[in-house]
Scaffold this motif. Sequence first.
Motif, PDB file in Angstrom:
ATOM      1  N   ASN A 254       0.825  -1.212   0.000  1.00  8.87           N
ATOM      2  CA  ASN A 254       0.000   0.000   0.000  1.00  8.87           C
ATOM      3  C   ASN A 254       0.860   1.263   0.000  1.00  8.87           C
ATOM      4  O   ASN A 254       0.361   2.350   0.305  1.00  8.87           O
ATOM      5  CB  ASN A 254      -0.940   0.001   1.205  1.00  8.87           C
ATOM      6  N   SER A 255       2.140   1.100  -0.308  1.00  5.40           N
ATOM      7  CA  SER A 255       3.039   2.232  -0.511  1.00  5.40           C
ATOM      8  C   SER A 255       3.174   2.481  -2.010  1.00  5.40           C
ATOM      9  O   SER A 255       2.770   1.658  -2.830  1.00  5.40           O
ATOM     10  CB  SER A 255       4.415   1.938   0.102  1.00  5.40           C
ATOM     11  N   VAL A 256       3.747   3.621  -2.365  1.00  8.19           N
ATOM     12  CA  VAL A 256       3.914   3.986  -3.772  1.00  8.19           C
ATOM     13  C   VAL A 256       5.382   3.849  -4.164  1.00  8.19           C
ATOM     14  O   VAL A 256       6.272   4.328  -3.455  1.00  8.19           O
ATOM     15  CB  VAL A 256       3.439   5.430  -4.028  1.00  8.19           C
ATOM     16  N   VAL A 257       5.633   3.207  -5.288  1.00 10.33           N
ATOM     17  CA  VAL A 257       6.990   3.038  -5.810  1.00 10.33           C
ATOM     18  C   VAL A 257       7.491   4.355  -6.390  1.00 10.33           C
ATOM     19  O   VAL A 257       6.759   5.059  -7.104  1.00 10.33           O
ATOM     20  CB  VAL A 257       7.014   1.938  -6.893  1.00 10.33           C
ATOM     21  N   VAL A 258       8.740   4.680  -6.081  1.00  4.10           N
ATOM     22  CA  VAL A 258       9.424   5.840  -6.663  1.00  4.10           C
ATOM     23  C   VAL A 258      10.683   5.332  -7.357  1.00  4.10           C
ATOM     24  O   VAL A 258      11.481   4.599  -6.755  1.00  4.10           O
ATOM     25  CB  VAL A 258       9.810   6.866  -5.581  1.00  4.10           C
ATOM     26  N   THR A 259      10.868   5.709  -8.621  1.00  2.00           N
ATOM     27  CA  THR A 259      12.025   5.225  -9.376  1.00  2.00           C
ATOM     28  C   THR A 259      12.321   6.148 -10.544  1.00  2.00           C
ATOM     29  O   THR A 259      11.401   6.765 -11.099  1.00  2.00           O
ATOM     30  CB  THR A 259      11.774   3.801  -9.914  1.00  2.00           C
ATOM     31  N   PRO A 260      13.587   6.259 -10.934  1.00  2.00           N
ATOM     32  CA  PRO A 260      13.874   6.899 -12.229  1.00  2.00           C
ATOM     33  C   PRO A 260      13.326   6.031 -13.363  1.00  2.00           C
ATOM     34  O   PRO A 260      12.873   4.898 -13.134  1.00  2.00           O
ATOM     35  CB  PRO A 260      15.412   6.943 -12.264  1.00  2.00           C
ATOM     36  N   LYS A 261      13.369   6.547 -14.574  1.00  2.00           N
ATOM     37  CA  LYS A 261      12.891   5.795 -15.741  1.00  2.00           C
ATOM     38  C   LYS A 261      13.604   4.456 -15.815  1.00  2.00           C
ATOM     39  O   LYS A 261      14.835   4.391 -15.737  1.00  2.00           O
ATOM     40  CB  LYS A 261      13.143   6.602 -17.018  1.00  2.00           C
ATOM     41  N   MET A 262      12.835   3.385 -15.947  1.00  2.00           N
ATOM     42  CA  MET A 262      13.417   2.044 -15.956  1.00  2.00           C
ATOM     43  C   MET A 262      14.065   1.739 -17.305  1.00  2.00           C
ATOM     44  O   MET A 262      13.536   2.088 -18.352  1.00  2.00           O
ATOM     45  CB  MET A 262      12.339   1.012 -15.629  1.00  2.00           C
ATOM     46  N   LYS A 263      15.194   1.044 -17.245  1.00  2.00           N
ATOM     47  CA  LYS A 263      15.951   0.715 -18.452  1.00  2.00           C
ATOM     48  C   LYS A 263      15.882  -0.766 -18.812  1.00  2.00           C
ATOM     49  O   LYS A 263      16.202  -1.145 -19.934  1.00  2.00           O
ATOM     50  CB  LYS A 263      17.414   1.137 -18.273  1.00  2.00           C
ATOM     51  N   TYR A 264      15.467  -1.607 -17.856  1.00  2.00           N
ATOM     52  CA  TYR A 264      15.438  -3.055 -18.086  1.00  2.00           C
ATOM     53  C   TYR A 264      14.088  -3.626 -17.687  1.00  2.00           C
ATOM     54  O   TYR A 264      13.348  -3.019 -16.902  1.00  2.00           O
ATOM     55  CB  TYR A 264      16.559  -3.741 -17.293  1.00  2.00           C
ATOM     56  N   GLU A 265      13.796  -4.791 -18.235  1.00  2.00           N
ATOM     57  CA  GLU A 265      12.530  -5.449 -17.927  1.00  2.00           C
ATOM     58  C   GLU A 265      12.722  -6.950 -17.810  1.00  2.00           C
ATOM     59  O   GLU A 265      13.672  -7.515 -18.357  1.00  2.00           O
ATOM     60  CB  GLU A 265      11.480  -5.137 -18.991  1.00  2.00           C
ATOM     61  N   THR A 266      11.795  -7.588 -17.086  1.00  2.00           N
ATOM     62  CA  THR A 266      11.783  -9.034 -16.884  1.00  2.00           C
ATOM     63  C   THR A 266      10.408  -9.564 -17.247  1.00  2.00           C
ATOM     64  O   THR A 266       9.600  -8.882 -17.891  1.00  2.00           O
ATOM     65  CB  THR A 266      12.077  -9.369 -15.407  1.00  2.00           C
ATOM     66  N   TRP A 267      10.128 -10.760 -16.786  1.00  2.00           N
ATOM     67  CA  TRP A 267       8.807 -11.387 -16.929  1.00  2.00           C
ATOM     68  C   TRP A 267       7.692 -10.467 -16.414  1.00  2.00           C
ATOM     69  O   TRP A 267       6.545 -10.564 -16.844  1.00  2.00           O
ATOM     70  CB  TRP A 267       8.824 -12.699 -16.155  1.00  2.00           C
ATOM     71  N   PHE A 268       8.017  -9.551 -15.519  1.00  2.00           N
ATOM     72  CA  PHE A 268       7.046  -8.613 -14.950  1.00  2.00           C
ATOM     73  C   PHE A 268       6.658  -7.529 -15.950  1.00  2.00           C
ATOM     74  O   PHE A 268       5.771  -6.732 -15.678  1.00  2.00           O
ATOM     75  CB  PHE A 268       7.641  -7.984 -13.688  1.00  2.00           C
ATOM     76  N   MET A 269       7.315  -7.493 -17.091  1.00  2.00           N
ATOM     77  CA  MET A 269       7.010  -6.544 -18.179  1.00  2.00           C
ATOM     78  C   MET A 269       7.103  -5.097 -17.700  1.00  2.00           C
ATOM     79  O   MET A 269       6.191  -4.294 -17.908  1.00  2.00           O
ATOM     80  CB  MET A 269       5.632  -6.836 -18.785  1.00  2.00           C
ATOM     81  N   GLU A 270       8.213  -4.776 -17.052  1.00  2.00           N
ATOM     82  CA  GLU A 270       8.407  -3.410 -16.557  1.00  2.00           C
ATOM     83  C   GLU A 270       8.245  -2.365 -17.649  1.00  2.00           C
ATOM     84  O   GLU A 270       7.858  -1.221 -17.366  1.00  2.00           O
ATOM     85  CB  GLU A 270       9.797  -3.289 -15.922  1.00  2.00           C
TER      86      GLU A 270
END
Length: 282
Positions: free
Chosen positions: A191-207
Amino acid sequence: MLSQDRVSDAYVDDRVNYYCCFKNLLLNESIATIESYKRKGYTSYYFDLKEFLYYFPKHFRFNYYFGDETHIEPVPTLFKARPIEGDNCNSVLFKLDKRRHFRFVKDNLSFSDKKDMAVFRGAVTQPHRIRFMEQMFGHPLVDAGQSNSSSDNPEWQKPFMSVSDQLKFKFIICLEGNDVASNLKWAMSSNSVVVTPKMKYETWFMEGTLKAGIHYIEVKDDWSDFEEKIRYYLDNPKEAEQIVKNAHEYVAPFKDEKLEQLICIKTLERYFELTGQRVDNE
């Protein structure tokens, strides 16, 4: 939100097409067969793949690469991660190292009951993580701590913080490491919010399909807009709670074990078909 017990064929096909997007290409005879597939380190990767190779003929050929590696092979290859940008289709995503990466949480704290801060705990070895600590360590809106030992900046080291303690913060910072951020999946199920710079890689999670402002808060690589964005969502908690809701909806299908198993099998089936190894003729 997709129903856990009624997922459309279109949804399954979309996922399979996303993971396995290369054009038809025959594999040469030097490529490994299922029969010759042996464990050589990377135990978790080995068993995560072996579990689903079981469903296919032992003479089928496939190429694979284990570990935190994101280069592109000249032939279609099963990887844990790949770059989001560019021609990445020879890297076929598969659900590897899943016990480490695909962890989810049951968060009993509502967003409103959490601390008005962001939290980060993790190893700080890569340049972008060092840059984050240089910019954000000691910031009044961040509890940031380095988990690995370092003589360069000993003040960055902080005691271990459990996931349950990190869940007490309204914002969880997810930093990519050698590839993706390993805490992203459980953070998005919280129930928290993710904070991140623009993502450069992806996995099975389809980031690569995640949307800034919809599923997470995106900040600049130099973190210069971090405080502005955090204060905005502190002042507009309903918008933050909507991001939490959107993240939960995105995560839900990945928590359905039967669905995940089906898509794993379908992805390998597509791989074998596109490499001229017709499954339905076997």
